[in-house]
Scaffold this motif. Sequence first.
Motif, PDB file in Angstrom:
ATOM      1  N   PRO A 173       4.652  10.037   2.111  1.00 15.22           N
ATOM      2  CA  PRO A 173       5.879  10.423   2.367  1.00 15.22           C
ATOM      3  C   PRO A 173       6.455  11.389   1.710  1.00 15.22           C
ATOM      4  O   PRO A 173       6.263  11.763   0.466  1.00 15.22           O
ATOM      5  CB  PRO A 173       6.593   9.243   2.287  1.00 15.22           C
ATOM      6  CG  PRO A 173       5.998   8.491   1.134  1.00 15.22           C
ATOM      7  CD  PRO A 173       4.573   8.850   1.537  1.00 15.22           C
ATOM      8  N   ASP A 174       7.412  12.361   2.071  1.00 15.05           N
ATOM      9  CA  ASP A 174       7.991  13.299   1.422  1.00 15.05           C
ATOM     10  C   ASP A 174       9.037  12.716   0.666  1.00 15.05           C
ATOM     11  O   ASP A 174       9.715  11.611   1.160  1.00 15.05           O
ATOM     12  CB  ASP A 174       8.730  14.359   2.260  1.00 15.05           C
ATOM     13  CG  ASP A 174       7.814  15.499   2.906  1.00 15.05           C
ATOM     14  OD1 ASP A 174       6.589  15.461   2.351  1.00 15.05           O
ATOM     15  OD2 ASP A 174       7.819  15.885   4.009  1.00 15.05           O
ATOM     16  N   PRO A 175      10.029  13.065  -0.345  1.00 18.17           N
ATOM     17  CA  PRO A 175       9.361  14.539  -1.109  1.00 18.17           C
ATOM     18  C   PRO A 175       8.382  14.378  -2.086  1.00 18.17           C
ATOM     19  O   PRO A 175       7.981  15.349  -2.558  1.00 18.17           O
ATOM     20  CB  PRO A 175      10.624  14.896  -1.912  1.00 18.17           C
ATOM     21  CG  PRO A 175      11.257  13.399  -2.160  1.00 18.17           C
ATOM     22  CD  PRO A 175      10.907  12.603  -0.975  1.00 18.17           C
ATOM     23  N   GLN A 176       7.603  13.324  -2.555  1.00 21.80           N
ATOM     24  CA  GLN A 176       6.571  13.212  -3.417  1.00 21.80           C
ATOM     25  C   GLN A 176       5.496  12.111  -2.976  1.00 21.80           C
ATOM     26  O   GLN A 176       5.575  11.390  -2.277  1.00 21.80           O
ATOM     27  CB  GLN A 176       7.436  12.706  -4.849  1.00 21.80           C
ATOM     28  CG  GLN A 176       8.383  13.403  -5.328  1.00 21.80           C
ATOM     29  CD  GLN A 176       7.881  14.554  -6.110  1.00 21.80           C
ATOM     30  OE1 GLN A 176       7.057  14.796  -6.435  1.00 21.80           O
ATOM     31  NE2 GLN A 176       8.790  15.658  -6.073  1.00 21.80           N
ATOM     32  N   THR A 177       4.415  12.689  -3.687  1.00 20.84           N
ATOM     33  CA  THR A 177       3.140  11.741  -3.551  1.00 20.84           C
ATOM     34  C   THR A 177       3.265  10.567  -4.590  1.00 20.84           C
ATOM     35  O   THR A 177       3.424  10.844  -5.676  1.00 20.84           O
ATOM     36  CB  THR A 177       2.050  12.554  -3.750  1.00 20.84           C
ATOM     37  OG1 THR A 177       1.918  13.731  -2.886  1.00 20.84           O
ATOM     38  CG2 THR A 177       0.677  11.702  -3.796  1.00 20.84           C
ATOM     39  N   PRO A 178       3.312   9.367  -4.160  1.00 17.39           N
ATOM     40  CA  PRO A 178       3.457   8.449  -5.013  1.00 17.39           C
ATOM     41  C   PRO A 178       2.147   8.073  -5.665  1.00 17.39           C
ATOM     42  O   PRO A 178       0.968   8.271  -5.251  1.00 17.39           O
ATOM     43  CB  PRO A 178       3.589   7.060  -4.030  1.00 17.39           C
ATOM     44  CG  PRO A 178       3.730   7.640  -2.566  1.00 17.39           C
ATOM     45  CD  PRO A 178       3.401   8.999  -2.547  1.00 17.39           C
ATOM     46  N   HIS A 179       2.308   8.050  -7.121  1.00 19.46           N
ATOM     47  CA  HIS A 179       1.302   8.101  -8.078  1.00 19.46           C
ATOM     48  C   HIS A 179       1.675   7.188  -9.164  1.00 19.46           C
ATOM     49  O   HIS A 179       2.817   7.093  -9.704  1.00 19.46           O
ATOM     50  CB  HIS A 179       0.814   9.283  -8.333  1.00 19.46           C
ATOM     51  CG  HIS A 179       2.057  10.142  -9.073  1.00 19.46           C
ATOM     52  ND1 HIS A 179       2.907  11.038  -8.554  1.00 19.46           N
ATOM     53  CD2 HIS A 179       2.163  10.538 -10.297  1.00 19.46           C
ATOM     54  CE1 HIS A 179       3.665  11.312  -9.199  1.00 19.46           C
ATOM     55  NE2 HIS A 179       3.221  11.148 -10.717  1.00 19.46           N
ATOM     56  N   ALA A 230      -2.398  -2.812  -3.655  1.00 19.35           N
ATOM     57  CA  ALA A 230      -2.300  -1.459  -3.418  1.00 19.35           C
ATOM     58  C   ALA A 230      -3.850  -1.115  -3.774  1.00 19.35           C
ATOM     59  O   ALA A 230      -4.341  -1.323  -4.860  1.00 19.35           O
ATOM     60  CB  ALA A 230      -1.246  -0.702  -4.379  1.00 19.35           C
ATOM     61  N   SER A 231      -4.226   0.381  -3.341  1.00 20.12           N
ATOM     62  CA  SER A 231      -5.214   1.182  -3.855  1.00 20.12           C
ATOM     63  C   SER A 231      -4.721   2.444  -4.167  1.00 20.12           C
ATOM     64  O   SER A 231      -4.098   3.190  -3.397  1.00 20.12           O
ATOM     65  CB  SER A 231      -6.246   1.068  -2.655  1.00 20.12           C
ATOM     66  OG  SER A 231      -6.933  -0.257  -2.453  1.00 20.12           O
ATOM     67  N   PHE A 232      -5.537   2.920  -5.291  1.00 24.45           N
ATOM     68  CA  PHE A 232      -5.215   4.321  -5.534  1.00 24.45           C
ATOM     69  C   PHE A 232      -6.357   5.123  -5.630  1.00 24.45           C
ATOM     70  O   PHE A 232      -7.781   4.615  -5.738  1.00 24.45           O
ATOM     71  CB  PHE A 232      -4.613   4.460  -7.077  1.00 24.45           C
ATOM     72  CG  PHE A 232      -3.226   3.829  -6.726  1.00 24.45           C
ATOM     73  CD1 PHE A 232      -1.966   4.388  -6.932  1.00 24.45           C
ATOM     74  CD2 PHE A 232      -3.112   2.374  -6.894  1.00 24.45           C
ATOM     75  CE1 PHE A 232      -0.707   3.842  -6.863  1.00 24.45           C
ATOM     76  CE2 PHE A 232      -1.843   1.901  -6.971  1.00 24.45           C
ATOM     77  CZ  PHE A 232      -0.441   2.714  -6.898  1.00 24.45           C
ATOM     78  N   VAL A 233      -6.409   6.519  -5.515  1.00 20.76           N
ATOM     79  CA  VAL A 233      -7.560   7.401  -5.732  1.00 20.76           C
ATOM     80  C   VAL A 233      -7.162   8.478  -6.748  1.00 20.76           C
ATOM     81  O   VAL A 233      -6.144   8.873  -6.858  1.00 20.76           O
ATOM     82  CB  VAL A 233      -8.008   8.104  -4.393  1.00 20.76           C
ATOM     83  CG1 VAL A 233      -9.008   8.949  -4.656  1.00 20.76           C
ATOM     84  CG2 VAL A 233      -8.162   7.057  -3.181  1.00 20.76           C
ATOM     85  N   THR A 284     -13.415   1.007  -9.219  1.00 24.83           N
ATOM     86  CA  THR A 284     -14.700   1.217  -8.782  1.00 24.83           C
ATOM     87  C   THR A 284     -14.835   2.622  -8.565  1.00 24.83           C
ATOM     88  O   THR A 284     -13.930   3.104  -7.635  1.00 24.83           O
ATOM     89  CB  THR A 284     -14.917   0.285  -7.634  1.00 24.83           C
ATOM     90  OG1 THR A 284     -14.487  -0.940  -7.896  1.00 24.83           O
ATOM     91  CG2 THR A 284     -16.331   0.543  -7.082  1.00 24.83           C
ATOM     92  N   GLY A 285     -15.499   3.410  -9.184  1.00 22.04           N
ATOM     93  CA  GLY A 285     -15.807   4.815  -9.002  1.00 22.04           C
ATOM     94  C   GLY A 285     -14.452   5.460  -9.311  1.00 22.04           C
ATOM     95  O   GLY A 285     -13.866   5.439 -10.337  1.00 22.04           O
ATOM     96  N   ASN A 286     -13.986   6.178  -8.239  1.00 23.15           N
ATOM     97  CA  ASN A 286     -12.603   6.868  -8.279  1.00 23.15           C
ATOM     98  C   ASN A 286     -11.341   6.248  -7.834  1.00 23.15           C
ATOM     99  O   ASN A 286     -10.384   6.664  -7.348  1.00 23.15           O
ATOM    100  CB  ASN A 286     -12.681   8.339  -7.966  1.00 23.15           C
ATOM    101  CG  ASN A 286     -12.774   8.515  -6.455  1.00 23.15           C
ATOM    102  OD1 ASN A 286     -13.090   7.453  -5.647  1.00 23.15           O
ATOM    103  ND2 ASN A 286     -12.468   9.654  -5.608  1.00 23.15           N
ATOM    104  N   LYS A 287     -11.652   4.682  -7.500  1.00 26.42           N
ATOM    105  CA  LYS A 287     -10.602   3.860  -6.959  1.00 26.42           C
ATOM    106  C   LYS A 287     -10.038   2.902  -7.634  1.00 26.42           C
ATOM    107  O   LYS A 287     -10.873   2.442  -8.299  1.00 26.42           O
ATOM    108  CB  LYS A 287     -11.126   3.319  -5.763  1.00 26.42           C
ATOM    109  CG  LYS A 287     -10.413   2.519  -4.897  1.00 26.42           C
ATOM    110  CD  LYS A 287     -11.150   2.059  -3.375  1.00 26.42           C
ATOM    111  CE  LYS A 287     -10.306   1.291  -2.661  1.00 26.42           C
ATOM    112  NZ  LYS A 287     -10.900   0.645  -1.610  1.00 26.42           N
ATOM    113  N   LEU A 288      -8.694   3.016  -7.940  1.00 25.74           N
ATOM    114  CA  LEU A 288      -8.173   1.759  -8.644  1.00 25.74           C
ATOM    115  C   LEU A 288      -7.368   1.037  -7.876  1.00 25.74           C
ATOM    116  O   LEU A 288      -6.690   1.384  -6.770  1.00 25.74           O
ATOM    117  CB  LEU A 288      -6.850   2.537  -9.743  1.00 25.74           C
ATOM    118  CG  LEU A 288      -5.945   1.484 -10.204  1.00 25.74           C
ATOM    119  CD1 LEU A 288      -6.501   0.807 -11.076  1.00 25.74           C
ATOM    120  CD2 LEU A 288      -4.784   2.571 -10.732  1.00 25.74           C
TER     121      LEU A 288
END
Length: 135
Positions: free
Chosen positions: A46-52, A129-132, A115-119
């Motif tokens: 979503p705008d305005p930011q990428t959740p991270h 939740a999954s993060f990359v 796992t690899g590049n996935k949190l």
Amino acid sequence: MMKYFYSVAALLLVLGCADTEQASHTPLLGTTWNLAELNNEKIQHPDPQTPHLSFEAERVNGNDGCNNFFGDYTLDGNNLMFGMLGSTRMACPQIKDFDMEFNKMISATTRYRITGNKLELFENDKLLASFVAAE
């Protein structure tokens, strides 16, 4: 003697593979993790930011899709608990309740897996939740 040599060689091969596998995982600390899924739903950022999320030694910061946040966390093996978080207080009506769902997920987190590049963040055995890893 040859039997001993083959046993040692096999052991070194197994240990070498284990080290390679572990080395291929992205580290938790020093990586920016962009949200990919929340509550089993793929996220269109979503705008305005990428959740991270971004972890440093005992500190976490990030964005919930609207507001920046920061605070403490504790790690014990794969157990992960977030402490009290501070945040900005911007109004972002275009994302509806997304930021509240993100913050509920943070509060409920009890452990993580990379796992690899996935949190992946879990509440006990429930995937929250999954993060990359950001490139």
